[in-house]
Design a protein around this motif. Sequence first.
Motif, PDB file in Angstrom:
ATOM      1  N   GLY A 150       0.789  -1.224   0.000  1.00 58.93           N
ATOM      2  CA  GLY A 150       0.000   0.000   0.000  1.00 58.93           C
ATOM      3  C   GLY A 150       0.819   1.270   0.000  1.00 58.93           C
ATOM      4  O   GLY A 150       0.267   2.357  -0.168  1.00 58.93           O
ATOM      5  N   VAL A 151       2.143   1.155   0.172  1.00 57.09           N
ATOM      6  CA  VAL A 151       3.025   2.332   0.116  1.00 57.09           C
ATOM      7  C   VAL A 151       3.531   2.442  -1.311  1.00 57.09           C
ATOM      8  O   VAL A 151       4.265   1.560  -1.789  1.00 57.09           O
ATOM      9  CB  VAL A 151       4.196   2.214   1.107  1.00 57.09           C
ATOM     10  CG1 VAL A 151       5.107   3.429   1.007  1.00 57.09           C
ATOM     11  CG2 VAL A 151       3.664   2.061   2.536  1.00 57.09           C
ATOM     12  N   VAL A 152       3.136   3.506  -2.002  1.00 57.65           N
ATOM     13  CA  VAL A 152       3.455   3.625  -3.425  1.00 57.65           C
ATOM     14  C   VAL A 152       4.184   4.944  -3.692  1.00 57.65           C
ATOM     15  O   VAL A 152       3.988   5.940  -2.990  1.00 57.65           O
ATOM     16  CB  VAL A 152       2.185   3.545  -4.297  1.00 57.65           C
ATOM     17  CG1 VAL A 152       1.525   2.199  -4.141  1.00 57.65           C
ATOM     18  CG2 VAL A 152       1.219   4.663  -3.951  1.00 57.65           C
ATOM     19  N   LEU A 153       5.005   4.908  -4.734  1.00 63.36           N
ATOM     20  CA  LEU A 153       5.737   6.093  -5.170  1.00 63.36           C
ATOM     21  C   LEU A 153       5.243   6.498  -6.556  1.00 63.36           C
ATOM     22  O   LEU A 153       5.148   5.658  -7.452  1.00 63.36           O
ATOM     23  CB  LEU A 153       7.239   5.810  -5.227  1.00 63.36           C
ATOM     24  CG  LEU A 153       8.123   6.914  -5.828  1.00 63.36           C
ATOM     25  CD1 LEU A 153       8.156   8.127  -4.902  1.00 63.36           C
ATOM     26  CD2 LEU A 153       9.536   6.400  -6.097  1.00 63.36           C
ATOM     27  N   VAL A 154       4.933   7.778  -6.710  1.00 60.97           N
ATOM     28  CA  VAL A 154       4.538   8.333  -7.998  1.00 60.97           C
ATOM     29  C   VAL A 154       5.565   9.400  -8.372  1.00 60.97           C
ATOM     30  O   VAL A 154       5.731  10.381  -7.642  1.00 60.97           O
ATOM     31  CB  VAL A 154       3.130   8.953  -7.943  1.00 60.97           C
ATOM     32  CG1 VAL A 154       2.773   9.580  -9.284  1.00 60.97           C
ATOM     33  CG2 VAL A 154       2.100   7.910  -7.548  1.00 60.97           C
ATOM     34  N   GLU A 155       6.266   9.196  -9.483  1.00 62.00           N
ATOM     35  CA  GLU A 155       7.233  10.181  -9.954  1.00 62.00           C
ATOM     36  C   GLU A 155       6.554  11.062 -10.992  1.00 62.00           C
ATOM     37  O   GLU A 155       6.128  10.573 -12.042  1.00 62.00           O
ATOM     38  CB  GLU A 155       8.461   9.486 -10.527  1.00 62.00           C
ATOM     39  CG  GLU A 155       9.224   8.691  -9.476  1.00 62.00           C
ATOM     40  CD  GLU A 155      10.509   8.109 -10.000  1.00 62.00           C
ATOM     41  OE1 GLU A 155      11.506   8.862 -10.101  1.00 62.00           O
ATOM     42  OE2 GLU A 155      10.521   6.916 -10.321  1.00 62.00           O
ATOM     43  N   ALA A 156       6.445  12.344 -10.690  1.00 61.77           N
ATOM     44  CA  ALA A 156       5.691  13.263 -11.531  1.00 61.77           C
ATOM     45  C   ALA A 156       6.569  14.422 -11.965  1.00 61.77           C
ATOM     46  O   ALA A 156       7.468  14.856 -11.233  1.00 61.77           O
ATOM     47  CB  ALA A 156       4.468  13.787 -10.784  1.00 61.77           C
ATOM     48  N   ASP A 157       6.303  14.914 -13.172  1.00 60.69           N
ATOM     49  CA  ASP A 157       6.965  16.105 -13.681  1.00 60.69           C
ATOM     50  C   ASP A 157       6.026  17.294 -13.537  1.00 60.69           C
ATOM     51  O   ASP A 157       4.807  17.167 -13.682  1.00 60.69           O
ATOM     52  CB  ASP A 157       7.336  15.930 -15.154  1.00 60.69           C
ATOM     53  CG  ASP A 157       8.375  14.851 -15.365  1.00 60.69           C
ATOM     54  OD1 ASP A 157       9.172  14.614 -14.436  1.00 60.69           O
ATOM     55  OD2 ASP A 157       8.392  14.243 -16.450  1.00 60.69           O
ATOM     56  N   GLY A 158       6.593  18.455 -13.298  1.00 66.58           N
ATOM     57  CA  GLY A 158       5.791  19.662 -13.178  1.00 66.58           C
ATOM     58  C   GLY A 158       6.410  20.616 -12.181  1.00 66.58           C
ATOM     59  O   GLY A 158       7.323  20.257 -11.429  1.00 66.58           O
ATOM     60  N   GLU A 159       5.921  21.847 -12.193  1.00 68.16           N
ATOM     61  CA  GLU A 159       6.450  22.884 -11.308  1.00 68.16           C
ATOM     62  C   GLU A 159       5.371  23.345 -10.337  1.00 68.16           C
ATOM     63  O   GLU A 159       4.312  23.824 -10.759  1.00 68.16           O
ATOM     64  CB  GLU A 159       6.945  24.085 -12.116  1.00 68.16           C
ATOM     65  CG  GLU A 159       7.509  25.193 -11.240  1.00 68.16           C
ATOM     66  CD  GLU A 159       8.073  26.359 -12.025  1.00 68.16           C
ATOM     67  OE1 GLU A 159       8.645  27.270 -11.404  1.00 68.16           O
ATOM     68  OE2 GLU A 159       7.928  26.350 -13.274  1.00 68.16           O
ATOM     69  N   ALA A 160       5.631  23.183  -9.051  1.00 65.20           N
ATOM     70  CA  ALA A 160       4.730  23.702  -8.021  1.00 65.20           C
ATOM     71  C   ALA A 160       4.862  25.218  -7.983  1.00 65.20           C
ATOM     72  O   ALA A 160       5.970  25.745  -7.829  1.00 65.20           O
ATOM     73  CB  ALA A 160       5.066  23.105  -6.663  1.00 65.20           C
ATOM     74  N   VAL A 161       3.751  25.922  -8.134  1.00 64.60           N
ATOM     75  CA  VAL A 161       3.793  27.387  -8.174  1.00 64.60           C
ATOM     76  C   VAL A 161       3.016  28.028  -7.037  1.00 64.60           C
ATOM     77  O   VAL A 161       3.125  29.241  -6.823  1.00 64.60           O
ATOM     78  CB  VAL A 161       3.263  27.917  -9.528  1.00 64.60           C
ATOM     79  CG1 VAL A 161       4.167  27.459 -10.664  1.00 64.60           C
ATOM     80  CG2 VAL A 161       1.822  27.484  -9.771  1.00 64.60           C
ATOM     81  N   ASP A 162       2.237  27.245  -6.284  1.00 63.97           N
ATOM     82  CA  ASP A 162       1.465  27.832  -5.191  1.00 63.97           C
ATOM     83  C   ASP A 162       1.067  26.742  -4.208  1.00 63.97           C
ATOM     84  O   ASP A 162       0.878  25.575  -4.603  1.00 63.97           O
ATOM     85  CB  ASP A 162       0.217  28.528  -5.724  1.00 63.97           C
ATOM     86  CG  ASP A 162      -0.399  29.513  -4.720  1.00 63.97           C
ATOM     87  OD1 ASP A 162       0.218  29.708  -3.645  1.00 63.97           O
ATOM     88  OD2 ASP A 162      -1.468  30.074  -4.998  1.00 63.97           O
ATOM     89  N   LEU A 163       0.965  27.112  -2.941  1.00 63.60           N
ATOM     90  CA  LEU A 163       0.473  26.240  -1.885  1.00 63.60           C
ATOM     91  C   LEU A 163      -0.614  26.978  -1.120  1.00 63.60           C
ATOM     92  O   LEU A 163      -0.512  28.181  -0.881  1.00 63.60           O
ATOM     93  CB  LEU A 163       1.582  25.857  -0.890  1.00 63.60           C
ATOM     94  CG  LEU A 163       2.893  25.251  -1.400  1.00 63.60           C
ATOM     95  CD1 LEU A 163       3.815  24.968  -0.220  1.00 63.60           C
ATOM     96  CD2 LEU A 163       2.637  23.981  -2.180  1.00 63.60           C
ATOM     97  N   GLU A 164      -1.641  26.248  -0.729  1.00 63.74           N
ATOM     98  CA  GLU A 164      -2.694  26.832   0.103  1.00 63.74           C
ATOM     99  C   GLU A 164      -3.159  25.782   1.106  1.00 63.74           C
ATOM    100  O   GLU A 164      -3.520  24.661   0.713  1.00 63.74           O
ATOM    101  CB  GLU A 164      -3.869  27.304  -0.740  1.00 63.74           C
ATOM    102  CG  GLU A 164      -4.916  28.058   0.068  1.00 63.74           C
ATOM    103  CD  GLU A 164      -5.993  28.681  -0.789  1.00 63.74           C
ATOM    104  OE1 GLU A 164      -6.879  29.358  -0.229  1.00 63.74           O
ATOM    105  OE2 GLU A 164      -5.960  28.490  -2.023  1.00 63.74           O
ATOM    106  N   VAL A 165      -3.104  26.114   2.386  1.00 63.03           N
ATOM    107  CA  VAL A 165      -3.505  25.183   3.446  1.00 63.03           C
ATOM    108  C   VAL A 165      -5.001  25.321   3.677  1.00 63.03           C
ATOM    109  O   VAL A 165      -5.506  26.419   3.910  1.00 63.03           O
ATOM    110  CB  VAL A 165      -2.718  25.449   4.736  1.00 63.03           C
ATOM    111  CG1 VAL A 165      -3.213  24.547   5.861  1.00 63.03           C
ATOM    112  CG2 VAL A 165      -1.219  25.227   4.515  1.00 63.03           C
ATOM    113  N   ARG A 166      -5.692  24.187   3.619  1.00 65.75           N
ATOM    114  CA  ARG A 166      -7.140  24.137   3.857  1.00 65.75           C
ATOM    115  C   ARG A 166      -7.440  22.979   4.801  1.00 65.75           C
ATOM    116  O   ARG A 166      -7.196  21.827   4.470  1.00 65.75           O
ATOM    117  CB  ARG A 166      -7.916  23.940   2.554  1.00 65.75           C
ATOM    118  CG  ARG A 166      -7.743  25.035   1.511  1.00 65.75           C
ATOM    119  CD  ARG A 166      -8.490  24.655   0.242  1.00 65.75           C
ATOM    120  NE  ARG A 166      -8.309  25.635  -0.820  1.00 65.75           N
ATOM    121  CZ  ARG A 166      -9.111  26.684  -1.009  1.00 65.75           C
ATOM    122  NH1 ARG A 166     -10.149  26.860  -0.191  1.00 65.75           N
ATOM    123  NH2 ARG A 166      -8.895  27.527  -1.996  1.00 65.75           N
ATOM    124  N   SER A 167      -7.956  23.311   5.966  1.00 69.84           N
ATOM    125  CA  SER A 167      -8.366  22.289   6.947  1.00 69.84           C
ATOM    126  C   SER A 167      -7.247  21.290   7.244  1.00 69.84           C
ATOM    127  O   SER A 167      -7.468  20.077   7.312  1.00 69.84           O
ATOM    128  CB  SER A 167      -9.604  21.537   6.442  1.00 69.84           C
ATOM    129  OG  SER A 167     -10.669  22.434   6.191  1.00 69.84           O
TER     130      SER A 167
END
Length: 637
Positions: free
Chosen positions: A131-148
């Motif tokens: 059940g522990v899985v790794l996903v390797e993704a491409d892309g650039e994080a440009v914003d973070l927002e904390v919700r709950s």
Amino acid sequence: MSRTGTCPRVLIVGAGLAGTATAIRLLCFARGPLEIVLLERRPDYRCAGVAYHRDGNPWDHVFNIQAGRMSVFREDVLDFVRWANHEADRGGWPEPWAGLRFVEQGPAPRRIFQDYLVDRLAEARREASPGVVLVEADGEAVDLEVRSGRVDVTVERFAVEGGPGRAATVLRADHVVLATGLELREPAFASEVRTHASFVRNPYSAAGIRKLADLRSEATVAIVGSVLSAYDSAGLLLRRGHTGRIHLISRTGTLFRTYPGGHEHGVVRLPCPKSLLEPYRNREEFLARLRAEWDAACATVVREHPDIAPAVVAERVVKAWEPHLPEAVERIPSAELRALLDEFGTALAALRVGVLEYTMAVIERAMHPVDGPVRLVVGKVEGVRPVESGRLAVSVASPERTHAIEADLVVSNFGRESDYGRVDQPLWRNVLRRGLAVPHERTGRGLEVDARGVLLGADGEPGPISAVGVLREGDEMVRNGRTGAFTFNLAAIKNHSIAVAAHVVERLELEPEPEPGAGISPRNTAEGVAEFLARRHGGDGNLEEAAPGGFEDAVVMEARRLASRGRIERERLDYQLETRIRSMGERPAHAADAARHDRLMRVAVNRAAVERLTDVSVTPRQLRRQLGLATAEEQEE
């Protein structure tokens, strides 16, 4: 593990060394379902970052420390050397590397570290719990927002392991780990030549390497800087037969020490430099006290440890002072501390770490005062401008004079921006604007974090975002007394990856709490565990005072579980640990209370084990002996 019953997600932003090391630890530490998304904006930087990616690191670039200190696992000193000798695919390697037997004290090319990290990440993925899985993704994080209590991460150019890409998407994560590495600072002196064909801003880029490799052997080169990145550029040219003048231009004139052959990492004990704990009066008076304490400490090492080579004495002293430096730094006003770090940062780096003979030998030979092509120029670069000849003129100001050096190629040092308030990237602009992070106030280097590497927001409170690597430079200085070159600091990253991964797993495992009377909540986990221990086992919340009988054995067992890379061995130790915890101290009679007791005791054991694994007062070899991980051969050393 998740409050909703779905598989929790941890998003790691940055898949270089720091992000990959943290992903490896999460894959090893997690005992229940978990999705780990490893996001990288530059595919060529995956499992490498700027320091190790192949396009920017030709075979001439070697580690600045011994191959034996390059293991990604602090508790397994020689893992990288074993991999290089027995597992690495050497197809396509040139001589001398293709036929070399790597040794602990010897060199190794930096570019093969990417293959090593790829292999170790794949191993951790294979050996992860169900059940522990790794996903390797491409892309650039440009914003973070904390919700709950969770984080919405806006990602541009998002794609997952060969799947169709999307222009932008929002990923919701239970926890985010920022491992973005260093940020480049545009040097003011190069404003006129940033796009000039004879100017190299990034010597670790494919374009920069091509310019160095294609340069005429008799060309004149000016390299801004005289330390590690400058040695890479100069060494690359010299090993390829460059005969033209190479100017190493340094504001301070600092040159790194050369490690002696057979050098090993070690820790010595020295008395506290007590005069540094006196009130701060002014810079001159403080520096006088510092020099006196420094001279005395160096003399003590020379006298009491005659086996330590002179070139390593400074490193041993700085290391021995680390436990005392936070108290000394606390007495220095912030403005003065920043000024001191700006003035002496390079010197501190040179005291804390040396360079392999493989690298320095070629530099030192080329600095021969009569016929050597390399010259050290002491002074500050005020500007670089094109001249009619097509060359570039570098204006250098020294206390005596200002003069110009004409060069066919100018290589900028790898200057980085350590003040995140000045970083011109959308992610950092948005994170700081939202108050999710603040620049480190005392040093102006990195970000404010708590003792476990969790970002502190503008309100001073921790949230579901952690940081690893260079983002914690200022905190490492004032909290742990760490000095030196934080740009490619593998030692700090190893410890960060352990502590952050353990904290994230703990937070997710405790997420279903609290129940009435549990004494712990997701937002107040650390205090809750301490209060629980104090309430159940006495003391004032101090772990050692509150610990019941058998606690030390449980800690060693947990440390060995965390250090185990095979799933079967981890499961065996996990079962033994659960049994041990149920036998420790007086357990509540009610089943729910007993289960909560065991869960929180497990947290306490885990935290103590993490402290053991990240204890820098012992060497990695000593740590292996303490944990019973050392082989028979290692025990005899």
